[in-house]
Design an enzyme around this catalytic site. Structure first.
Site, PDB file in Angstrom:
ATOM      1  CG  ASP A   1      33.954   6.736  -8.230  1.00 31.01           C
ATOM      2  OD1 ASP A   1      33.686   7.790  -7.628  1.00 31.01           O
ATOM      3  OD2 ASP A   1      33.107   5.863  -8.484  1.00 31.01           O
TER       4      ASP A   1
ATOM      5  CD  GLU B   1      35.306  -1.699  -5.370  1.00 30.63           C
ATOM      6  OE1 GLU B   1      35.361  -1.968  -4.156  1.00 30.63           O
ATOM      7  OE2 GLU B   1      35.176  -0.535  -5.812  1.00 30.63           O
TER       8      GLU B   1
ATOM      9  CG  ASP C   1      45.118  -2.236  -1.726  1.00 35.57           C
ATOM     10  OD1 ASP C   1      44.924  -1.128  -2.278  1.00 35.57           O
ATOM     11  OD2 ASP C   1      45.666  -2.344  -0.618  1.00 35.57           O
ATOM     12  CB  CYS C   2      43.823   0.804  -6.340  1.00 34.44           C
ATOM     13  SG  CYS C   2      43.862   2.077  -5.071  1.00 34.44           S
TER      14      CYS C   2
ATOM     15  CG  ASP D   1      29.129   3.241  -8.524  1.00 39.20           C
ATOM     16  OD1 ASP D   1      29.035   3.510  -9.736  1.00 39.20           O
ATOM     17  OD2 ASP D   1      29.861   3.892  -7.747  1.00 39.20           O
TER      18      ASP D   1
ATOM     19  CD  GLN E   1      33.398  -0.957   1.667  1.00 42.32           C
ATOM     20  OE1 GLN E   1      33.434   0.257   1.807  1.00 42.32           O
ATOM     21  NE2 GLN E   1      33.800  -1.538   0.536  1.00 42.32           N
TER      22      GLN E   1
ATOM     23  CE1 TYR F   1      30.965  11.890  -7.612  1.00 40.17           C
ATOM     24  CE2 TYR F   1      30.581   9.741  -8.609  1.00 40.17           C
ATOM     25  CZ  TYR F   1      31.366  10.583  -7.846  1.00 40.17           C
ATOM     26  OH  TYR F   1      32.552  10.129  -7.331  1.00 40.17           O
TER      27      TYR F   1
END
Length: 279
Positions: A240, A184, A219-220, A165, A112, A141
């Protein structure tokens, strides 16, 4: 045959445009009676003169239409072609303008585009593939997706899906869990946030392992499947992932199929008395 001649409308002398101005006015008269005026100018132009011109145009229209105007609405100016884009679409189709004044991070990873933009009001803002994810001011949040302070994480096993993040990780560490596993996929998100989102992540992203946490750059989907096979269970699963999930697995071809897959796998690794939180 008699003819009539309409003299051209003239603006007051102080509104005559000189060689240093490049203003362009588009006036459209629509069939149902709407009249729109679009004034395009350079952002460095004199604001008072622009206001005077718009006021003069309004006055002229009122005179020409002889009181037949029911309503006049003047909209805020849009900035086109600026060095930093201040306009970002929302999920429900609106266009939001932020006081973004500079780009502090802009990288393309294997997955990305990653941008971190600075806003005077919100601090640094993480943007993934054009989608605003989180600002440094968005502690509310993070607290909400963790249960709004009503959960007891002490001594618990916690799984965070995504969360690059570092906000959820940083806040959960403070609550003394037994172990946090964060999965992540994009190391470059972590790198950017570690450098430019310190108000969000603190020092949680400085190392991939800490006293009570571990960050897996994976990769989850395969990680979750592995945990299911091993029978590993968690007291809390916090999803998330980004609004448009990223995966190297074939299931990513359908967004809804991917979301269902994540939910199904998460339920299989969630302790019967555990809780699942998502955005």
């Amino acid at each position: 045959m008699a003819t009539t001649e309409r003299r051209p409308q003239r603006f007051p002398p102080h509104l005559v445009l000189g060689p240093n101005f490049a203003w362009f006015v588009i006036l459209r008269v629509h069939s149902h009676g709407l009249i729109t005026i679009d004034l395009q100018c350079y952002e460095g132009d004199n604001t008072a003169q622009i206001d005077n011109l718009l006021n003069a145009l309004e006055k002229k229209l009122k005179g020409l239409l002889q009181g037949n105007i029911r309503r006049i609405k003047r909209f805020p100016a849009l900035s086109r072609g600026a060095a930093v884009d201040r306009y970002w679409p929302t999920a429900d189709g609106r266009l939001m303008e932020y006081d973004i004044d500079r780009v502090v991070y802009d990288k393309d990873s294997a997955y990305q585009n990653i941008k971190i933009l600075h806003s005077q009001q919100f601090g640094n803002i993480l943007v993934l593939n054009g989608d605003i994810n989180l600002a440094e001011s968005d502690l509310a949040y993070t607290q909400a997706i963790m249960g709004s302070g009503q959960e007891d994480y002490a001594g618990k096993e916690v799984l965070i899906l995504g969360g690059g993040d570092g906000g959820i990780l940083a806040e959960t560490v403070k609550l003394k869990p037994k172990m946090i596993t964060m999965v992540e996929i994009d190391q470059m998100v972590i790198d950017g946030c570690r450098m430019h989102m310190r108000k969000t992540c603190g020092n949680a992203l400085d190392n991939l392992k800490g006293d009570c946490y571990e960050i897996l750059i994976e990769d989850c989907v395969p990680v979750l499947k592995k945990y299911v096979q091993e029978g590993k269970m968690f007291d809390y699963v916090i999803n998330d992932l980004t609004a448009v999930p990223i995966s190297t697995a074939p299931e990513e071809d359908s967004t809804w199929a991917f979301l269902r897959l994540i939910l199904d796998l998460s339920m299989k690794v969630l302790h019967p008395s555990g809780k699942y939180f998502t955005q």
